[in-house]
Structures are given as C-alpha cells and as structure tokens.
Scaffold this active site. Structure first.
Site, PDB file in Angstrom:
ATOM      1  N   ARG A   1      -9.920   0.079   8.789  1.00 31.63           N
ATOM      2  CA  ARG A   1      -9.236  -0.831   9.776  1.00 31.63           C
ATOM      3  C   ARG A   1      -9.690  -2.085   9.964  1.00 31.63           C
ATOM      4  NH1 ARG A   1      -3.064  -0.271   9.575  1.00 31.63           N
ATOM      5  NH2 ARG A   1      -2.108  -1.657   9.190  1.00 31.63           N
TER       6      ARG A   1
ATOM      7  N   ARG B   1       0.518  -8.761  13.322  1.00 31.76           N
ATOM      8  CA  ARG B   1      -0.313  -7.801  12.548  1.00 31.76           C
ATOM      9  C   ARG B   1      -0.777  -8.709  11.273  1.00 31.76           C
ATOM     10  NH1 ARG B   1       4.969  -4.769  11.106  1.00 31.76           N
ATOM     11  NH2 ARG B   1       3.393  -3.424   9.804  1.00 31.76           N
TER      12      ARG B   1
ATOM     13  N   LYS C   1       1.093  -0.915   0.069  1.00 28.35           N
ATOM     14  CA  LYS C   1      -0.558   0.349   0.174  1.00 28.35           C
ATOM     15  C   LYS C   1       1.031   1.218   0.119  1.00 28.35           C
ATOM     16  CE  LYS C   1      -1.711  -1.126   3.589  1.00 28.35           C
ATOM     17  NZ  LYS C   1      -1.176  -2.347   4.280  1.00 28.35           N
TER      18      LYS C   1
END
Ligand code: AP5
Length: 214
Positions: free
Chosen positions: A88, A167, A13
């Site tokens: 998110r 993560r 990204k």
C-alpha cells in the site's frame, strides 16, 4: 500464480479475491483481514492496530511487512497467492522486492470515489471467512446471514462515510503511487500490469479477470 490486487478501499478487491481463490486454488492474503483477526484475539498487535484502522489511517510499514513475509513463507503459498491490500506504500513494495517476493500480475481496480462511498454504505461482511456482501449489488441469500454458515453479517467499524473519505484520501496520496511503480516494473519485464474497470457488475469483473489471467 502470484497476484497483487491494487485499488482503493471498496474497489472490489476482497470480492474478487474470493472468486479467484476458488478459481485458481491459491490463498488470499488480506492484510486488513489479518489485522482484524488480531483485534478480535485482543493481541498486542490488534490493540495497536485498532485505533489506527478505526481512524482510517495506515498501520506502520514495518509491522505490515513483517506480517506478510511470515505469511508468504507458509506452505500453502508455494504455488502462489493473492495479495489483497498489500503493498500500500512504496516502502512496502520495495521491501517485498528486497525480500525476493516477485509477482506475476498486478491488477489495478479503477473505481471513482463516489461509487466507492455508495458501495461502502451497503457493505456487510462475514468476519470469519472474509466473505463480502452488498445490500443491493451482492445480497446474501437470507438477509443478514452468511450464505455458507448462516452466521451473522456485520458492518465494518471503518465503513462510516467520514472514515471512508479519509481512507480514500490516503489511497490517493500514498497507494496510488504504486500504479506508476508497477507500470514501470512491467515495462522492465518484471511483472504484468493490468488496468481493470471496476465499475462493472461483480460477475463481469470476474469474467474480465479470467480473460486477463488465462
Ligand atoms: P482493508 O481491509 O485492506 O481495506 P481496503 O483496502 O480499504 O479495502 P476494502 O476491504 O475496504 O475494500 P475491497 O476493495 O476489498 O472491496 P470489497 O470487495 O469489500 O484495510 C483496512 C485497514 O487496515 C486500512 O485502512 C489500514 O488501516 C489497515 N491496513 C490494511 N492493509 C494495510 C497495509 N498494507 N498497510 C498499512 N495498513 C494496512 O467491496 C466493497 C463493497 O462493494 C462490498 O459491499 C461489495 O459487495 C461491493 N462490490 C464489490 N464489487 C462490486 C461491483 N463490481 N459492483 C457493485 N458492488 C460491488
């Protein structure tokens, strides 16, 4: 043009945000970069965020939503922006919608976890600009130095493999729900949704993005 870059940590990204910023002249809004800047300043926000980020967990929705609302209200976002790392969670996406912040395109970067773990092990960053390199796939012109400033490149504190895997787990549990969320929004005509093969080389991904965005 208002764009959301959606994808796992390390999906590319930030790398493509740098390309899209110069191509379309719109600012990148990276919540990760904003938090890292706060840590560097030693602000109260930074102190609160550091432990959470180093552990690979998500900072609270309220805190992040406040930061983004303030940022998109700035003058340089009048003609659009690139959201990188936000939203998110479903509450973050809902908060954006409730605030009347619409987006034209949502781009999902699809990259398998094992490829991501390998990418993160070779990532080097230039903190001041957000420029991102990889020792093999996207090396700087001079080893260890940012191409534009010559300043030193660093390894992010959360790029150790155990934290990357944490993560990724959080991405699959919480952020991936946004794929369905935005596909549905696209079916209702509220945005355009694009799925992108993020395993292609950096330039190929950039060319694909240009085709999608026009
Ligand atoms: P953040 O900084 O947003 O990290 P992230 O989303 O985990 O994403 P990354 O920056 O790690 O990866 P990227 O997709 O940008 O990949 P990159 O282009 O660098 O967030 C960090 C932390 O902040 C979070 O864990 C959380 O604690 C907190 N946070 C941030 N936003 C939040 C929010 N909204 N809510 C709550 N908490 C939040 O590429 C990776 C590597 O691969 C590089 O080395 C690059 O050179 C290489 N590469 C890129 N593309 C390719 C390619 N096509 N082929 C080969 N190599 C490639």
């Amino acid at each position: 043009m208002r764009i959301i870059l959606l994808g796992a940590p390390g999906a590319g990204k930030g790398t493509q945000a740098q390309f899209l910023m110069s191509k379309y002249g719109i600012p990148q809004i990276s919540t990760g970069d904003m938090l890292r800047a706060a840590i560097k300043e030693g602000s109260e926000l930074g102190l609160a965020a550091k432990k959470i980020m180093d552990a690979g967990q998500l900072v609270s929705d309220d805190l992040i939503i406040g930061l983004v609302k303030e940022r998109v209200a700035k003058a340089d976002c009048a003609n659009g922006f690139l959201l990188d790392g936000f939203p998110r969670t479903i509450p973050q996406a809902d908060a954006m919608k409730d605030a009347g912040i619409d987006v034209d395109h949502v781009i999902e970067f699809d990259v398998p976890d094992d490829v991501i773990v390998e990418r993160m092990s070779g990532r080097r960053v230039h903190p001041a600009s957000g420029r991102v390199y990889h020792l093999v796939y996207n090396p700087p012109k001079v080893a260890g130095q940012d191409d534009e400033t010559g300043e030193e490149l660093v390894i992010r504190a959360d790029d150790v493999e155990a934290t990357v895997r944490k993560r990724l787990a959080i991405y699959h549990e919480q952020t991936e729900l946004l794929v369905g969320y935005y596909r549905k929004a696209a079916e209702q005509g509220q945005t355009h949704y694009h799925h992108l093969d993020g395993t292609q080389a950096v330039d190929a991904v950039s060319q694909h993005l240009v085709k999608l965005l026009g």
